[in-house]
Design an enzyme around this catalytic site. Structure first.
Site, PDB file in Angstrom:
ATOM      1  CG  ASP A  10      -1.823   1.219   1.300  1.00  0.00           C
ATOM      2  OD1 ASP A  10      -2.247   1.700   0.230  1.00  0.00           O
ATOM      3  OD2 ASP A  10      -2.116   1.709   2.404  1.00  0.00           O
ATOM      4  CE1 TYR A  42       2.705   5.442  -3.075  1.00  0.00           C
ATOM      5  CE2 TYR A  42       1.475   3.734  -4.192  1.00  0.00           C
ATOM      6  CZ  TYR A  42       2.621   4.144  -3.562  1.00  0.00           C
ATOM      7  OH  TYR A  42       3.658   3.275  -3.415  1.00  0.00           O
ATOM      8  N   GLY A  43      -2.682   9.352  -3.624  1.00  0.00           N
ATOM      9  CA  GLY A  43      -3.944   9.867  -4.172  1.00  0.00           C
ATOM     10  C   GLY A  43      -3.819  11.158  -4.945  1.00  0.00           C
ATOM     11  CB  CYS A  73      -3.112   0.811  -2.572  1.00  0.00           C
ATOM     12  SG  CYS A  73      -3.068   2.573  -2.939  1.00  0.00           S
ATOM     13  CG  ASN A  74      -9.564   1.313  -3.004  1.00  0.00           C
ATOM     14  OD1 ASN A  74     -10.571   0.776  -3.444  1.00  0.00           O
ATOM     15  ND2 ASN A  74      -9.193   1.165  -1.742  1.00  0.00           N
ATOM     16  CB  THR A  75      -4.641   5.331  -5.135  1.00  0.00           C
ATOM     17  OG1 THR A  75      -5.526   5.815  -4.120  1.00  0.00           O
ATOM     18  CG2 THR A  75      -4.219   6.469  -6.028  1.00  0.00           C
ATOM     19  CB  CYS A 183      -9.200   5.180   0.600  1.00  0.00           C
ATOM     20  SG  CYS A 183      -7.541   5.458   1.264  1.00  0.00           S
ATOM     21  CB  THR A 184      -6.790   0.090   2.004  1.00  0.00           C
ATOM     22  OG1 THR A 184      -5.595   0.812   1.643  1.00  0.00           O
ATOM     23  CG2 THR A 184      -7.267  -0.711   0.806  1.00  0.00           C
ATOM     24  CG  HIS A 185      -4.849   5.039   4.578  1.00  0.00           C
ATOM     25  ND1 HIS A 185      -4.363   4.545   3.394  1.00  0.00           N
ATOM     26  CD2 HIS A 185      -3.773   5.472   5.293  1.00  0.00           C
ATOM     27  CE1 HIS A 185      -3.038   4.672   3.380  1.00  0.00           C
ATOM     28  NE2 HIS A 185      -2.654   5.221   4.525  1.00  0.00           N
TER      29      HIS A 185
HETATM   30  N1  DGL Z   1      -4.687   3.239   0.863  1.00  0.00           N
HETATM   31  C1  DGL Z   1      -4.663   3.993  -0.374  1.00  0.00           C
HETATM   32  C2  DGL Z   1      -5.923   3.697  -1.189  1.00  0.00           C
HETATM   33  O1  DGL Z   1      -6.562   2.678  -0.940  1.00  0.00           O
HETATM   34  C3  DGL Z   1      -4.404   5.415  -0.039  1.00  0.00           C
HETATM   35  C4  DGL Z   1      -3.939   6.195  -1.214  1.00  0.00           C
HETATM   36  C5  DGL Z   1      -3.087   7.389  -0.888  1.00  0.00           C
HETATM   37  O2  DGL Z   1      -1.960   7.188  -0.458  1.00  0.00           O
HETATM   38  O3  DGL Z   1      -3.552   8.504  -1.159  1.00  0.00           O
HETATM   39  O4  DGL Z   1      -6.293   4.405  -2.085  1.00  0.00           O
END
Ligand code: DGL
Length: 260
Positions: A10, A42-43, A73-75, A183-185
């Site tokens: 992630d 990452y977003g 990580c969805n992104t 988002c996994t957070h």
């Molecule tokens: N956990 C990431 C997700 O699922 C967070 C992305 C990020 O770092 O902005 O999108």
């Protein structure tokens, strides 16, 4: 090969929510978790930057003999999974916002989705949304700032509550009955969200679905660990502060700092 680890990466500590689902469903499996916190979030990055970081993480996990890679990580999934699948032979499991179940179950015909800018602007997200949300109002909201607060260990703070109230307000004004956490957070926000949302609004994320999919692909490739040896669960993060990740994981796991 069967005794090799499941690799998970992630942009940071949020994917530990996915690790927990995988570990609960597949306790016999060894895992290597990579938190790329040095480069989070990452977003707000470009597609090309997200692809380059995803390649770096993938190669680390391949070099460590992983048998499958879970992009927690969805992104990263929505921007890079096609390229990763076309470049590497190893099977990949990705995570996408759970738009489909929300769209199928909504009674008010309005659903909210909270995710990063990178996810909401991706072609894959638009494709899924167009496919399943005919006649349904989808209120998209970028969770600007949320990932950074979680990465900094500022989860239960007035600032977080302030941001969430601001982001939920337009969704509630449209009478949503489902909130999709893209988002996994965000599963770590659950206690705060339950306090802020009216009781009839259901919250869904994709964590369990990802764990089930991981199991099913391991079965399909005959890669499930059938050896009785005690599994290892390794966690690496590329910033010096390991405490935030350690506290999200709970006491039983040891997080190591590593430069990558
Ligand atoms: N956990 C990431 C997700 O699922 C967070 C992305 C990020 O770092 O902005 O999108």
């Amino acid at each position: 090969m069967q005794k090799n680890s499941i690799g998970i990466f992630d942009s940071g500590v949020g994917g530990t929510s996915i690790f927990k689902e995988i570990h609960a469903l597949l306790p016999n499996e060894s895992t290597i978790y990579l938190a790329d916190s040095k480069y989070a979030p990452y977003g707000s990055k470009t597609k090309n930057e997200i692809i380059d970081l995803s390649i770096k993480n993938t190669e680390f996990l391949i070099d460590n003999n992983c048998k499958i890679i879970v992009i927690a990580c969805n992104t990263a999934t929505t921007n890079a999974i096609d390229i990763l699948r076309n470049t590497y032979k190893i099977p990949f499991i990705g995570i996408e916002p759970a738009i489909k179940p929300a769209a199928l179950q909504t009674q008010t015909k309005a659903i909210g989705i909270l995710a990063t800018k990178g996810t909401l602007s991706s072609a894959l997200f638009h494709k899924t949304t167009d496919l399943y949300t005919n006649g349904i109002k989808v209120i998209e909201q970028v969770g600007e700032g949320i990932v950074q607060l979680i990465e900094n260990g500022d989860l239960h703070t007035p600032k977080m509550e302030f941001l969430l109230k601001k982001y939920l307000q337009p969704m509630l004004a449209e009478n949503i009955d489902y909130l999709v956490l893209g988002c996994t957070h965000y599963p770590y926000l659950m206690p705060i969200l339950l306090n802020l949302l009216p009781k009839h609004v259901k919250i869904i994320d994709s964590g369990l679905a990802v764990a089930k999919q991981t199991k099913s692909v391991l079965e399909q490739y005959n890669l499930l660990n059938s050896i009785g040896k005690k599994p290892n669960n390794d966690f690496y993060i590329n910033i010096k502060n390991t405490a935030v990740m350690q506290s999200l994981l709970g006491g039983n796991f040891n997080v190591k700092h590593l430069d990558f």
